[in-house]
Design an enzyme around this catalytic site. Structure first.
Site, PDB file in Angstrom:
ATOM      1  N   LYS A  50       0.839  -1.207   0.000  1.00  0.00           N
ATOM      2  CA  LYS A  50       0.000   0.000   0.000  1.00  0.00           C
ATOM      3  C   LYS A  50       0.869   1.251   0.000  1.00  0.00           C
ATOM      4  O   LYS A  50       0.603   2.209  -0.738  1.00  0.00           O
ATOM      5  CB  LYS A  50      -0.916  -0.014   1.238  1.00  0.00           C
ATOM      6  CG  LYS A  50      -2.011  -1.067   1.171  1.00  0.00           C
ATOM      7  CD  LYS A  50      -2.701  -1.242   2.521  1.00  0.00           C
ATOM      8  CE  LYS A  50      -3.715  -2.387   2.454  1.00  0.00           C
ATOM      9  NZ  LYS A  50      -4.332  -2.678   3.768  1.00  0.00           N
ATOM     10  N   GLN A  94      -4.098  -1.168   9.927  1.00  0.00           N
ATOM     11  CA  GLN A  94      -4.019  -2.516   9.347  1.00  0.00           C
ATOM     12  C   GLN A  94      -4.594  -3.542  10.329  1.00  0.00           C
ATOM     13  O   GLN A  94      -4.196  -3.589  11.488  1.00  0.00           O
ATOM     14  CB  GLN A  94      -2.565  -2.852   8.998  1.00  0.00           C
ATOM     15  CG  GLN A  94      -2.380  -4.189   8.296  1.00  0.00           C
ATOM     16  CD  GLN A  94      -3.030  -4.231   6.913  1.00  0.00           C
ATOM     17  OE1 GLN A  94      -2.969  -3.269   6.154  1.00  0.00           O
ATOM     18  NE2 GLN A  94      -3.667  -5.345   6.595  1.00  0.00           N
ATOM     19  N   ASP A 117     -10.657   3.233   4.684  1.00  0.00           N
ATOM     20  CA  ASP A 117     -11.058   1.822   4.609  1.00  0.00           C
ATOM     21  C   ASP A 117     -12.589   1.686   4.584  1.00  0.00           C
ATOM     22  O   ASP A 117     -13.104   0.612   4.288  1.00  0.00           O
ATOM     23  CB  ASP A 117     -10.510   1.053   5.821  1.00  0.00           C
ATOM     24  CG  ASP A 117      -9.340   0.139   5.450  1.00  0.00           C
ATOM     25  OD1 ASP A 117      -9.166  -0.145   4.243  1.00  0.00           O
ATOM     26  OD2 ASP A 117      -8.616  -0.293   6.366  1.00  0.00           O
TER      27      ASP A 117
END
Ligand code: NDP
Length: 281
Positions: A50, A94, A117
């Site tokens: 990412k 994460q 997200d």
């Protein structure tokens, strides 16, 4: 019949390049903070991927690495700092988090406007209300793949296999928003094979190696394989038995090279979206 393979890798490369062009045209540098707690090897790989993709698109990506024994309060303090940082437009924590940290509390601490997200309850609520705002990257990527492949969504019977908060549920909501007739199946579903066989669009997100076999697929259906399963020999396998499924389906995504790369590309797009909205006031 041999299915058309929907190439997520090249579609993702095109989307990443497009985000890069748009970033260059904005006149500002979007900032993305990726928070990694602990040293889970798979998570470390995802975070590196990412970070690199964001930088290539002209996004100022920062990875904040915290030790595995970080307390929940310390993590919440880090997030509060990122919420207040004007240079940061997107915050991604994460998952999974180490034991002892409540994932829900952490996600709810992220400013919904920076929630790239799309997991914050405010953004989940917008999606459930049929007004997608910041949408989880994996299902967003699947929708782009379906549209790119020219799959008819309105009126189609769609079956989502899996009901997780990060894939199955938002996937169902997006398909519904696109006027598909949606069924969400899970471990308690009766006659899973029969439900799948009725679907014009089958999205598999279970995390079970090649669980979906050819006899579960309606001839000509579009099959999207979200699953990423590590085999004992290190190779990756999807939730769909690709070779046999491709003999029945009309279109299918491979693993690897399907949904995975689109997830990363959509994170970049969400970061640009969040940055543009925040900076527009
Ligand atoms: P979860 O484990 O959170 O959810 C799995 C879902 O599948 C659950 O709803 C579960 O049902 C259902 N399920 C499990 N076993 C069965 C079964 N035997 N029959 C029917 N339903 C079953 O997984 P995720 O949603 O997080 O991930 C799913 C897969 O997608 C994984 O392989 C993951 O690695 C991959 N993934 C890929 C991404 C990408 O970028 N391509 C991103 C995120 C995930 P129940 O709710 O009843 O327990």
């Amino acid at each position: 019949m041999t299915a058309r393979v929907i190439d997520g890798k090249s579609l993702a490369a095109a989307l990443r390049a497009e985000v890069g062009r748009k970033v260059a045209a904005t006149g500002f540098t979007p900032g993305l903070a990726v928070v990694l707690v602990g040293e889970d090897p798979a998570s470390s790989v995802y975070v590196r991927t990412k970070d690199r993709a964001a930088r290539e698109a002209g996004i100022d990506a920062r990875t904040i690495r915290l030790p595995a024994d970080t307390s929940q309060d310390a993590l919440l303090a880090t997030i509060a700092g990122l919420n207040d940082d004007p240079a940061i437009d997107g915050i991604l924590v994460q998952l999974p988090l180490p034991r002892g940290i409540d994932q829900r509390v952490v996600i709810e601490a992220i400013d919904p406007a920076k929630d790239v997200d799309g997991f914050h309850p405010v953004n989940v609520g917008y999606l459930a209300d049929g007004r997608p705002n910041l949408v989880p990257c994996t299902p967003l990527g699947v929708m782009k793949m379906l549209r790119h492949a020219g799959v008819t969504l309105s009126g189609a019977r769609a079956l989502v296999l899996g009901r997780s908060a990060i894939v199955g549920r938002p996937m169902g909501a997006l398909l519904l928003a696109a006027d598909a007739t949606v069924t969400i199946a899970h471990s308690r579903t009766l006659d899973l094979a029969g439900e799948c066989r009725r679907a014009d669009i089958l999205v598999a997100a279970v995390g079970r190696v090649e669980m979906v076999t050819a006899d579960w697929i309606k001839p000509g259906a579009t099959v999207i394989d979200v699953g990423i399963n590590r085999l004992p020999d290190g190779r990756l396998a999807g939730d769909v038995a690709f070779e046999q499924a491709a003999a029945v389906a009309g279109a299918i995504t491979p693993v690897p090279g399907g949904v995975g790369p689109m997830t990363v590309a959509c994170l970049l797009e969400n970061t640009l979206t969040a940055a543009s909205r925040r900076r527009a006031g």
